[in-house]
Structures are given as C-alpha cells and as structure tokens.
Design a protein around this motif. Structure first.
Motif, PDB file in Angstrom:
ATOM      1  N   SER A 120       0.729  -1.127   0.058  1.00  0.00           N
ATOM      2  CA  SER A 120       0.040   0.085   0.032  1.00  0.00           C
ATOM      3  C   SER A 120       1.144   1.245   0.053  1.00  0.00           C
ATOM      4  CB  SER A 120      -1.070  -0.088   1.331  1.00  0.00           C
ATOM      5  OG  SER A 120      -0.390   0.373   2.324  1.00  0.00           O
ATOM      6  N   GLN A 172      -1.321   4.838  -0.573  1.00  0.00           N
ATOM      7  CA  GLN A 172      -2.672   4.660   0.143  1.00  0.00           C
ATOM      8  C   GLN A 172      -3.180   5.687   1.016  1.00  0.00           C
ATOM      9  OE1 GLN A 172      -4.669   0.800   0.010  1.00  0.00           O
ATOM     10  NE2 GLN A 172      -5.175   1.148   2.126  1.00  0.00           N
ATOM     11  N   LEU A 197      -6.505  -3.706  -0.501  1.00  0.00           N
ATOM     12  CA  LEU A 197      -5.826  -2.500  -0.699  1.00  0.00           C
ATOM     13  C   LEU A 197      -6.536  -1.633  -1.730  1.00  0.00           C
ATOM     14  CD1 LEU A 197      -1.774  -3.174  -0.959  1.00  0.00           C
ATOM     15  CD2 LEU A 197      -3.343  -2.800   1.052  1.00  0.00           C
TER      16      LEU A 197
END
Length: 644
Positions: A488, A493, A503
């Motif tokens: 991630s 993210q 994710l």
C-alpha cells in the motif's frame, strides 16, 4: 521398528520411527529435524498401509488419536508410551491415509483432566475456525533449482535487498466471491508479476503459519509447521514460493518464536501442564499480547523451535526468517513493572536462555542452509545483534533499524517550516548506522492502530503530501542499509491498512498515486543498478557526508560509495517546498556531473524542476573538497547525481 507393547484393541500397532539417537538429541535440545520424526506420516508397517503418529506429552497418563476415521471416539486408538522416559507417545494405525482429520486426546496423569489438542507438528490444518490437524504428505517436485543454486550470491549482504512486505489475506480480495482472500495460486498469478514490475528483490510475508484468529495477522500461531489452509494446501504454498524464485525474487517469512496464544487446541498447557511455556506467569505470560512465552531453557522446546526454523528453510525453500519481537525475548522485564519479573541467576534482566536459543538457532540455520538470512525485529540498543556468535553476537544477518524509522517519521510529520529546528532527527541515524547490519523498515506497524497511512501523516496540501512521501522514499533508498516497504505504500494509499479488506487499488487511476508507484519502481531499479548503493551498504566506507549542517534550509548532501570511485553517487535532499537555485556543494572530483534521477519529475507527480544537461565543477574549497558544483534543488526533492 516394532516395539513390544500390545495395543489395547489391536488397532494401534507398536511401531517407531525414532531411534535412541533421536531421543538423545531431542532430550538434550540438539534435534533439529524433529519434523521428520514427530507428528503424523503415511507409511507402511508389515505390508499394511497406514499412518504413524508420534507426540511429546510427558505428563499424560493416556493419549489416543481421535478423528473422522473413528467417529472421534477417544477409547479406540491409544498410542504407546516409549519405555525410555522421553515422554513420547507413538503408534501405527492401519487403514488411515493422507487427508485424515485428527486430534490427540490427552489425559493428564496428575489431575485426570482430558484435553483435545491439534498436532504441534501438523503440516496441514482445517480451515479456521475449525481446529483439527490433517494427515498430509509434504512431497513436491520443485522447479527452482536455478534460484537455489544462485541464492548465495543473490541473497548476500553486499547485494541489493529491497523488500515488499505483504499480508497475503488482504493484498487483493475477490469482491465478487464474498470478499474472500486470494489463494496461494491466485497470488502466484497476480502478486509475483506485480512485485517483479515494481522491481523489489524480495517479498516478506507476514506470518503464514496457521493461526486461529485472522485479526492477529498471523502473529498468534498454533500450527508452527503448517502454512495457513485459508489460502490452499502446503503444496499450493510451495508453488507460490517457487513462482517468486523463478522470477528471481527471494522470499522472507515472518517467524514468531517469542510467544503463542492460549487457544484450547494449541500449545498452551499441552498435556495439562505448562509444557512449552514457563509455569510462573512472571516468566511464561506475555501481558501485552495475552499470550504465552516459550520456555527456552527446556531442551525439548529448544529442539522444537530450532527444528521449526530449519523446516521452513528445508521444506519450503524460504530465503530468510524475519524473527518477530526479539526484544521481548531478550529482556526478562520486557513490558513489566517491578516485581512482575524474575531476574536471571546473576540478578540481571537479560534472558540468558533466550539468548542461547537465538545464538544456536542462527548458528544452525546458517551452517545448514546456504545463502539464507535471518533478520531481527529488535527495538532496543542490545549490542551486536548482527555480529557472529563467535565474537559474542546474536548471529543475525540483519536487524530492523527501528530508531531510524521512529526519528524519520517524526521528522516528516512536522510542518516543513519547523524542520530547520529538527535537523538532528534526520541526521542522527548516521551516528550509529554501521553498528549493525540495518534494514530500514516502513512496515505494517506504521499504518495501523490509528496511525493512519504514511501519506496521511505527511504535512501540507495535497501536492506537498505526495512530494513529502516521495522525499521520504528517496531518503530511505539512499540511506545506508537495506530497506522494506509495506504493501500500500507503493501506491500512496490514503487510508490506513485494514486486514479484512483489499488495498485501495482504484487509487492507481489517479496521477499522484500512480506517480508514487513509478517513483518506487524507479528507486528499486536505481538501487539494483547502482553498486554505490549496495556494495558497502553496511560499512562506513560506503557513506560520506558532504554537508549535514544546513539546518536553515533543511538540506542534506552526502555520497554513497561502492568498490570503485566511478560508482559513487551524490545525493542532495531538500526537505522544504522552497526551491533552492544554484545551490553550491563541495565535491571531490573535477569535471562534469549529470543528474540521473529526481523525485520532482513530472511523471512522479512533481513540478518538473530538475537539473537538465551537464553540470560542471568550478575550483574552490567547499565542504572539505577542492571543487564546487552548482545545482538546483527541487521542492521537497531528492536529486541523485554521478560524475560523467
């Protein structure tokens, strides 16, 4: 080998795979292939096909095998106690075969308590929440000979080691199939090419060993010898391992010899006594994790754990073990108040038995498996974690650099205006960077429990957040040591990681997130292609400051060196969003320089302020060198140059 005992019902036959030599090694803590002797295995006994069972339960009065083959009847198939006092029960049950579901029914000899336990050496378990073991062979025809033959060179400490940390259950999920996790084989199809595209040299799996509670992320293990059945069979996991190997990618496994949970079918109070753990809770109970601590001073437990480390290297071709929570093993007073722990025989806080265990574990695996690594997650200043045992060290190959991680994330969380007052936080790591073989971790621990994602911890507006994240990664990859990034992180993210969902792959459709992906990919390729970044990554000879004193501008400049001076890289990092034009640095070599990469390129989401063309030195003393170079420092930018 047939023994002289008679079965109570003539259905369990006296039979043994254990020799007196095995027993001697086991009882002295020196048997490191117990997985070939204890547990269950399909075999032939006097022309009968069946399964041999062997179990260590020294405080039992009776042990029987129960399962789907006998209607879970505990009075049908009793095992025999060995006559040598080893505490091992064994026997052969004809007609039982691969795939049989079973447990052990154990009667404690002191209290009469009856327990139903899974097999500590089971290679396969039922899918949780079911808790029985499964008779299973471990045969597999491997196709990764090329990798295994080259591993010593590829996986060595003077080679690039860039690790992508993965939680297998949440990397991707099948939303159209009840949000289930990908299987081992599906991961081989999707995860392997993804890691290869990103350019990571290794993956590290958060614990794959069988665990009952998915929310533990694998750190509360009940089946130490089994890859989790949530994602497929042991052979499916072998297929995933060799798929990585065949693409030139190494695999490290998280390993948890520090503690285990109290689930009724697991190791806790295994035969009605504290067999694997200390009886006294001041030694045997872990308050932080509501779990139990192995008794490292018990020879049979030592054989169990070192055998387990060897098992993953031998049977599953693991390339390394990242050992979890080493600090909790080293200190008797770890996370305890005064009066809640028992000093060692010298009155100190060091766990001498755990220290001996770790040393012997490292000596054993390095002696028996060529080209592997062990990595310590150790958060204190314990000396010589990565030094050889013959010099008094613990014998690990690498250690997570937790101090660097804490200082760096604290620094990057600050508003850029105030970073000038905290220059020491970003430079302090270099005062101890070569005391151990450090791996720089931005791990799962940094994106859970309300900490937010790495991106969310960066200050400033949207552009600055992404520029800061690129700057953080550029600093990590150019800092001495190897590195690790949790999944991630490569897509920037926005939300913190959650183990029960995929994710946020949709983010890669957006420019800034895609820019992070491209930056991580190019950093990995730069690292692999640059001997100056890896040949001396654990040696002070591989690093030299040019200037770390410019706190007013929040700039640092340094060199990274390999065996030859033409491999030297020059790194300049501007930790503020203010561009610095015609910024002068001292350099050791006269001539022409070129910028080979800059985090501010437009393709990474940057403002495209970089140093194009050739940069030429001028004469003049600066930063202890006889030549000067003028360059433009991009906002929140990492600029990497080399001499032409």
């Amino acid at each position: 080998m047939k023994n002289n005992h008679e079965s109570p019902d003539n259905q369990v036959q006296g039979y043994s795979l254990l020799t007196d030599f095995d027993i001697g090694l086991f009882n002295t803590g020196k048997h490191f292939k117990l997985y070939e002797k204890l547990g269950s295995r399909v075999t032939e006994n006097e022309d009968q096909h069946g399964v041999y069972f062997a179990l260590w339960a020294p405080n039992a009065s009776k042990v029987s095998v129960i399962g789907d083959f006998n209607g879970w009847n505990g009075d049908q198939h009793y095992l025999f106690p060995r006559w040598d006092g080893s505490g091992i029960w064994e026997g052969f049950i004809p007609g039982v075969d691969n795939g049989t579901i079973y447990k052990y029914r154990i009667h404690n000899q002191q209290t009469g308590e009856i327990l139903e336990k899974g097999d500590p050496f089971a290679i396969f378990w039922e899918v949780p929440p079911n808790t029985a073991s499964i008779v299973w062979d471990i045969d597999y025809k491997w196709s990764d000979d090329d990798w295994m033959n080259k591993r010593k060179e590829i996986n060595s400490l003077d080679r690039p080691i860039s690790v992508y940390e993965v939680h297998l259950g949440s990397w991707k999920r099948k939303y159209d199939d009840n949000n289930r996790s990908f299987s081992y084989k599906e991961l081989a199809k999707d995860l392997v090419p993804y890691v290869k595209e990103l350019g990571f040299t290794h993956v590290e799996f958060m614990p794959v060993m069988e665990h009952p509670f998915f929310g533990s992320w694998g750190y509360q293990v009940t089946g130490y010898f089994a890859p989790s059945s949530r994602y497929g069979t042991p052979q499916d996991f072998m297929y995933l391992m060799e798929s990585f190997h065949n693409e030139g990618i190494g695999v490290y496994l998280d390993w948890v010899p520090s503690h285990f949970p109290n689930d009724a079918h697991g190791l806790h109070r295994f035969d009605g006594t504290h067999l694997f753990e200390h009886e006294d809770p001041r030694q045997g109970y872990h308050p932080d994790w509501n779990s139990y601590i192995f008794n490292y001073g018990r020879s049979e437990v030592k054989s169990f754990l070192i055998s387990n480390a060897c098992f993953w290297f031998e049977k599953f071709h693991a390339d390394g073990l990242r050992v979890d929570a080493v600090a909790s093993m080293l200190y008797l007073d770890y996370s305890r108040k005064e009066g809640e722990w028992i000093p060692n025989k010298y009155g100190g806080r060091e766990n001498l038995e755990a220290i001996d265990f770790m040393k012997e574990m490292n000596e054993t695996v390095y002696a028996n498996f060529e080209g592997i690594q062990t990595i310590a997650e150790e958060s204190t200043s314990w000396p010589m974690v990565t030094k050889p045992t013959y010099l008094g060290g613990l014998g690990f190959g690498m250690k997570w650099m937790m101090g660097w991680m804490n200082d760096t994330l604290e620094y990057f969380s600050k508003d850029t205006l105030y970073r000038q007052h905290h220059q020491n936080e970003i430079t302090f790591s270099m005062t101890y960077a070569f005391t151990e073989n450090f791996m720089l971790p931005l791990s799962h621990d940094e994106v859970v429990h309300g900490k937010g994602s790495l991106l969310s911890r960066m200050p400033g507006d949207e552009w600055q957040k992404f520029a800061n994240l690129r700057c953080l990664y550029g600093y990590m990859y150019t800092h001495p040591g190897t590195n690790l990034l949790f999944m991630s992180g490569e897509i920037g993210q926005s939300d913190e990681w959650k183990h029960d969902k995929s994710l946020d792959w949709w983010l890669t459709e957006h420019k800034y997130h895609q820019g992070i992906f491209e930056w991580v990919k190019d950093l990995n390729n730069l690292y692999k292609d640059s001997p100056g970044l890896y040949e001396k990554q654990f040696s002070a000879e591989g690093f030299e400051w040019i200037d770390y004193t410019d706190a007013a501008n929040s700039v640092i400049v340094f060199m990274r060196k390999g065996h030859y001076k033409e491999n030297t890289l020059f790194v300049a990092i501007n930790f503020t969003p203010v561009p610095r034009e015609k910024y002068e640095i001292g350099v050791p070599y006269e001539g022409e320089y070129e910028e080979i990469i800059n985090s501010d390129y437009e393709k990474y989401g940057g403002s495209d302020q970089y140093n194009g063309g050739v940069l030429k030195t001028s004469k003049g003393e600066m930063h202890g060198h006889q030549h000067k170079l003028k360059l433009n420092l991009s906002p929140l930018g990492v600029s990497i140059l080399r001499k032409k």
